[in-house]
Design a protein around this motif. Structure first.
Motif, PDB file in Angstrom:
ATOM      1  N   VAL A   1       2.599   6.294  -5.696  1.00 36.21           N
ATOM      2  CA  VAL A   1       2.196   6.482  -7.092  1.00 36.21           C
ATOM      3  C   VAL A   1       1.029   7.459  -7.175  1.00 36.21           C
ATOM      4  CG1 VAL A   1       1.214   5.326  -9.119  1.00 36.21           C
ATOM      5  CG2 VAL A   1       3.047   4.236  -7.846  1.00 36.21           C
ATOM      6  N   LEU A   2       0.105   7.381  -6.229  1.00 38.98           N
ATOM      7  CA  LEU A   2      -1.054   8.280  -6.214  1.00 38.98           C
ATOM      8  C   LEU A   2      -0.661   9.732  -5.960  1.00 38.98           C
ATOM      9  CD1 LEU A   2      -3.664   6.230  -4.175  1.00 38.98           C
ATOM     10  CD2 LEU A   2      -3.934   7.041  -6.511  1.00 38.98           C
ATOM     11  N   ARG A   3       0.407   9.946  -5.212  1.00 43.82           N
ATOM     12  CA  ARG A   3       0.946  11.259  -4.830  1.00 43.82           C
ATOM     13  C   ARG A   3       0.062  12.023  -3.855  1.00 43.82           C
ATOM     14  NH1 ARG A   3       4.739  13.438  -9.563  1.00 43.82           N
ATOM     15  NH2 ARG A   3       5.384  11.387 -10.265  1.00 43.82           N
ATOM     16  N   LEU A   4      -1.239  11.909  -3.939  1.00 41.14           N
ATOM     17  CA  LEU A   4      -2.170  12.525  -2.993  1.00 41.14           C
ATOM     18  C   LEU A   4      -2.914  11.411  -2.280  1.00 41.14           C
ATOM     19  CD1 LEU A   4      -3.744  15.340  -5.215  1.00 41.14           C
ATOM     20  CD2 LEU A   4      -1.946  15.607  -3.514  1.00 41.14           C
ATOM     21  N   GLN A   5      -3.453  11.721  -1.119  1.00 39.35           N
ATOM     22  CA  GLN A   5      -4.260  10.739  -0.397  1.00 39.35           C
ATOM     23  C   GLN A   5      -5.529  10.430  -1.206  1.00 39.35           C
ATOM     24  OE1 GLN A   5      -3.571   9.063   2.442  1.00 39.35           O
ATOM     25  NE2 GLN A   5      -1.543  10.000   2.305  1.00 39.35           N
ATOM     26  N   PRO A   6      -6.057   9.209  -1.110  1.00 41.60           N
ATOM     27  CA  PRO A   6      -7.262   8.867  -1.863  1.00 41.60           C
ATOM     28  C   PRO A   6      -8.444   9.801  -1.590  1.00 41.60           C
ATOM     29  CG  PRO A   6      -6.257   6.873  -1.027  1.00 41.60           C
ATOM     30  CD  PRO A   6      -5.495   8.018  -0.434  1.00 41.60           C
ATOM     31  N   LEU A   7      -8.637  10.202  -0.344  1.00 38.30           N
ATOM     32  CA  LEU A   7      -9.761  11.099  -0.056  1.00 38.30           C
ATOM     33  C   LEU A   7      -9.542  12.493  -0.644  1.00 38.30           C
ATOM     34  CD1 LEU A   7     -10.813  10.100   3.564  1.00 38.30           C
ATOM     35  CD2 LEU A   7     -11.913   9.541   1.385  1.00 38.30           C
ATOM     36  N   THR A   8      -8.297  12.872  -0.858  1.00 31.81           N
ATOM     37  CA  THR A   8      -8.023  14.136  -1.543  1.00 31.81           C
ATOM     38  C   THR A   8      -8.474  14.043  -2.995  1.00 31.81           C
ATOM     39  OG1 THR A   8      -6.145  14.532  -0.084  1.00 31.81           O
ATOM     40  CG2 THR A   8      -6.237  15.814  -2.130  1.00 31.81           C
TER      41      THR A   8
ATOM     42  N   LEU B   1     -15.796  13.329 -15.085  1.00 32.80           N
ATOM     43  CA  LEU B   1     -14.452  13.295 -14.519  1.00 32.80           C
ATOM     44  C   LEU B   1     -14.520  13.401 -12.994  1.00 32.80           C
ATOM     45  CD1 LEU B   1     -11.401  13.225 -14.931  1.00 32.80           C
ATOM     46  CD2 LEU B   1     -11.469  15.712 -15.191  1.00 32.80           C
ATOM     47  N   GLY B   2     -15.435  14.213 -12.497  1.00 39.46           N
ATOM     48  CA  GLY B   2     -15.626  14.306 -11.055  1.00 39.46           C
ATOM     49  C   GLY B   2     -16.110  12.995 -10.452  1.00 39.46           C
ATOM     50  N   VAL B   3     -17.071  12.353 -11.103  1.00 40.66           N
ATOM     51  CA  VAL B   3     -17.562  11.051 -10.631  1.00 40.66           C
ATOM     52  C   VAL B   3     -16.428  10.031 -10.644  1.00 40.66           C
ATOM     53  CG1 VAL B   3     -19.124   9.139 -11.167  1.00 40.66           C
ATOM     54  CG2 VAL B   3     -19.945  11.487 -11.303  1.00 40.66           C
ATOM     55  N   TYR B   4     -15.624  10.044 -11.705  1.00 39.81           N
ATOM     56  CA  TYR B   4     -14.473   9.150 -11.837  1.00 39.81           C
ATOM     57  C   TYR B   4     -13.537   9.301 -10.639  1.00 39.81           C
ATOM     58  CZ  TYR B   4     -10.101   7.342 -13.888  1.00 39.81           C
ATOM     59  OH  TYR B   4      -8.948   6.654 -14.127  1.00 39.81           O
ATOM     60  N   LEU B   5     -13.177  10.534 -10.315  1.00 35.68           N
ATOM     61  CA  LEU B   5     -12.237  10.771  -9.218  1.00 35.68           C
ATOM     62  C   LEU B   5     -12.848  10.447  -7.860  1.00 35.68           C
ATOM     63  CD1 LEU B   5     -10.517  14.049 -10.424  1.00 35.68           C
ATOM     64  CD2 LEU B   5      -9.553  11.738 -10.385  1.00 35.68           C
ATOM     65  N   VAL B   6     -14.142  10.704  -7.677  1.00 37.07           N
ATOM     66  CA  VAL B   6     -14.804  10.364  -6.411  1.00 37.07           C
ATOM     67  C   VAL B   6     -14.816   8.855  -6.209  1.00 37.07           C
ATOM     68  CG1 VAL B   6     -17.036  10.328  -5.233  1.00 37.07           C
ATOM     69  CG2 VAL B   6     -16.199  12.451  -6.210  1.00 37.07           C
ATOM     70  N   VAL B   7     -15.179   8.112  -7.239  1.00 37.50           N
ATOM     71  CA  VAL B   7     -15.224   6.646  -7.128  1.00 37.50           C
ATOM     72  C   VAL B   7     -13.824   6.092  -6.907  1.00 37.50           C
ATOM     73  CG1 VAL B   7     -15.718   4.529  -8.409  1.00 37.50           C
ATOM     74  CG2 VAL B   7     -17.356   6.409  -8.433  1.00 37.50           C
ATOM     75  N   LEU B   8     -12.854   6.573  -7.669  1.00 36.70           N
ATOM     76  CA  LEU B   8     -11.471   6.121  -7.509  1.00 36.70           C
ATOM     77  C   LEU B   8     -10.975   6.411  -6.094  1.00 36.70           C
ATOM     78  CD1 LEU B   8      -8.843   5.116  -9.097  1.00 36.70           C
ATOM     79  CD2 LEU B   8      -8.284   7.538  -9.186  1.00 36.70           C
ATOM     80  N   GLY B   9     -11.191   7.619  -5.624  1.00 30.01           N
ATOM     81  CA  GLY B   9     -10.707   8.005  -4.301  1.00 30.01           C
ATOM     82  C   GLY B   9     -11.353   7.229  -3.169  1.00 30.01           C
TER      83      GLY B   9
ATOM     84  N   ALA C   1       0.824  -1.212   0.000  1.00 37.72           N
ATOM     85  CA  ALA C   1       0.000   0.000   0.000  1.00 37.72           C
ATOM     86  C   ALA C   1       0.857   1.260   0.000  1.00 37.72           C
ATOM     87  CB  ALA C   1      -0.935  -0.003   1.202  1.00 37.72           C
ATOM     88  N   GLY C   2       2.018   1.220   0.644  1.00 37.09           N
ATOM     89  CA  GLY C   2       2.884   2.388   0.677  1.00 37.09           C
ATOM     90  C   GLY C   2       3.385   2.775  -0.704  1.00 37.09           C
ATOM     91  N   ALA C   3       3.768   1.788  -1.502  1.00 35.94           N
ATOM     92  CA  ALA C   3       4.227   2.066  -2.867  1.00 35.94           C
ATOM     93  C   ALA C   3       3.080   2.599  -3.716  1.00 35.94           C
ATOM     94  CB  ALA C   3       4.799   0.801  -3.488  1.00 35.94           C
TER      95      ALA C   3
END
Length: 132
Positions: free
Chosen positions: A62-69, A112-120, A56-58
């Motif tokens: 790769v994400l660079r930001l926290q998922p909730l961000t 794109l917003g829905v995409y990022l919300v679901v991904l996060g 999970a650390g790696a």
């Protein structure tokens, strides 16, 4: 956590293949089945595979930001997609508006917003289970 050499070696390629496929599904979703929700799930699948192989650390690196961000950025995009109709044209919130003379409308920004919300949110839910 012990993973196979093949899984570890292929993690980066599977991740980016899933991200590219998810972006294709995201952009295809206006005229065909797909869109932000399923695209976000496909993208999250690539990151989950990466986390299974490398930790999970790696994957967080790769994400660079926290998922909730990422989810918060997506929520902001969704809100911004509805404002042009409301503020500029006096139409109801989230009414489709074209952006200038381009073939891009506000629904692309919303998807794109829905995409990022679901991904996060998917990654915020799954990644803590993979931390050792």
């Amino acid at each position: 956590m012990k993973t196979s050499f093949i899984m570890n070696a292929s993690a980066r390629y599977v991740l980016w293949a899933c991200v590219l496929l998810s972006l294709f599904v995201l952009l295809r979703g206006h005229n065909e089945p797909g869109g932000g929700f399923i695209g976000g799930l496909i993208g999250a699948l690539g990151f989950v595979f990466h986390a299974l192989a490398r930790g999970a650390g790696a994957t967080r690196a790769v994400l660079r930001l926290q998922p909730l961000t990422w989810a918060g950025i997506g929520l902001l995009f969704g809100i911004l997609a509805g404002l042009p109709a409301l503020l500029l044209f006096g139409e109801p919130f989230l009414t489709q508006q074209w952006l200038g003379t381009t073939p891009i409308g506000t629904t692309v920004l919303f998807d794109l917003g829905v995409y990022l919300v679901v991904l996060g949110f998917a990654l915020a839910f799954v990644l803590p289970f993979m931390e050792a």
